[in-house]
Enzyme design. Structure first.
Site, PDB file in Angstrom:
ATOM      1  CG  HIS A 127      17.319 -53.935 101.491  1.00 25.23           C
ATOM      2  ND1 HIS A 127      17.216 -54.392 100.192  1.00 25.23           N
ATOM      3  CD2 HIS A 127      16.073 -54.025 102.022  1.00 25.23           C
ATOM      4  CE1 HIS A 127      15.964 -54.751  99.961  1.00 25.23           C
ATOM      5  NE2 HIS A 127      15.237 -54.537 101.052  1.00 25.23           N
ATOM      6  CD  GLU A 128      14.789 -53.157 105.831  1.00 23.09           C
ATOM      7  OE1 GLU A 128      13.802 -52.459 105.536  1.00 23.09           O
ATOM      8  OE2 GLU A 128      14.825 -54.380 105.632  1.00 23.09           O
ATOM      9  CG  HIS A 131      12.643 -50.520 101.300  1.00 29.12           C
ATOM     10  ND1 HIS A 131      12.026 -50.808 100.108  1.00 29.12           N
ATOM     11  CD2 HIS A 131      13.089 -51.716 101.777  1.00 29.12           C
ATOM     12  CE1 HIS A 131      12.089 -52.115  99.871  1.00 29.12           C
ATOM     13  NE2 HIS A 131      12.741 -52.697 100.864  1.00 29.12           N
ATOM     14  CD  GLU A 184      12.016 -55.907  99.046  1.00 32.43           C
ATOM     15  OE1 GLU A 184      13.213 -55.934  99.407  1.00 32.43           O
ATOM     16  OE2 GLU A 184      11.139 -55.386  99.720  1.00 32.43           O
TER      17      GLU A 184
END
Ligand SMILES: [Zn+2]
Length: 266
Positions: A127-128, A131, A184
């Site tokens: 997920h990071e 980004h 997100e």
């Protein structure tokens, strides 16, 4: 004055027209992009050094091994050849994690303490990384540039200094600003796909977020919840993307399931 404003406006449109658009990997969304990845990556390196000075590296062998394993696998699936990847578990009770532009990843031991297995870690890391490869920091800076530029057009003749204003926004590329809801969802989708391609069972993502959003010490400043707001809608969206993630997982060469189970020193 007026002529300068019109010229500036043309210049702005030209800049955006020629250089200002990019497609996000995996989702294909078109985004405003007025910075370069080289510049963002430099900021990433500087900011990463600051975090490493602030918190010592964890000596927990279980955590370090798990991050090393899933970090490498996710980096490989990211297709990001210009990143110089680094993965570190940093020792602090704060429950957070981040990936700075250029592939500088840190996971705090505080958040690993509430993970059950390597697949949950793989989701948080993916997920990071999502980004970072979607360049959400650069996109936010780009909107900031437009805003300052607009402000300058309005206040023509006053002492606004574009460079100073832009620099101010640039320094905020660091991690502790909350992302938008759209960012997100996009990082969740990219994260689900990357973790699945890396061979981790994507069900771990929903398990982790559900437990974390119920358990987290939400008053703690700087925790994952405050920088990555999560609610039922987000978890629902992840469930809807699960079939796509499962299909990627089935295709993965090296399936690890939930990976190593964490014992947390027990
Ligand atoms: Zn996030």
């Amino acid at each position: 004055m007026k002529r300068f404003a019109i010229h500036s406006l043309f210049l702005l449109v030209a800049i955006i027209g020629f250089t200002g658009c990019r497609s996000v990997p995996i989702t294909g969304r078109k985004q405003l992009m007025l910075t370069t990845s080289g510049y963002e990556n430099e900021l990433g390196v500087t900011s990463y050094a600051e975090y490493q000075e602030k918190y010592p590296r964890s000596t927990n062998a279980e955590y370090n091994q798990a991050l090393d394993n899933c970090g490498r696998a996710i980096a490989e699936e990211s297709g990001q050849t210009d990143f110089e990847w680094e993965f570190n578990v940093l020792e602090t009770d704060i429950q957070n994690a981040f990936c700075l532009p250029g592939g500088k990843v840190a996971v705090y031991s505080g958040i690993m303490d509430i993970m059950q297995n390597e697949a949950e870690l793989a989701f948080v890391v993916a997920h990071e990384v999502g980004h970072a490869i979607a360049r959400h920091g650069g996109e936010r800076m780009s909107w900031g540039y437009l805003q300052s530029f607009g402000g300058i057009l309005v206040q023509l003749g006053l002492q606004s200094d574009l460079a100073t204003a832009a620099y101010g926004i640039g320094t905020q590329v660091g991690v502790m600003l909350p992302f938008s809801r759209g960012n997100e969802s996009e990082a969740d989708l990219i994260g689900l796909i990357l973790m699945s391609r890396a061979g981790y069972n994507p069900q771990a993502a929903v398990q982790f977020w559900t437990r974390f959003s119920q358990d987290s010490k939400s008053s703690m400043i700087g925790n994952l919840m405050s920088t990555h707001p999560c609610d039922e809608k987000r978890i629902e969206a992840m469930k809807q993307n699960m079939a796509m993630a499962e299909a990627e997982y089935q295709k993965a060469q090296n399936k690890k399931g939930f990976g190593a189970v964490f014992h947390h020193g027990r």
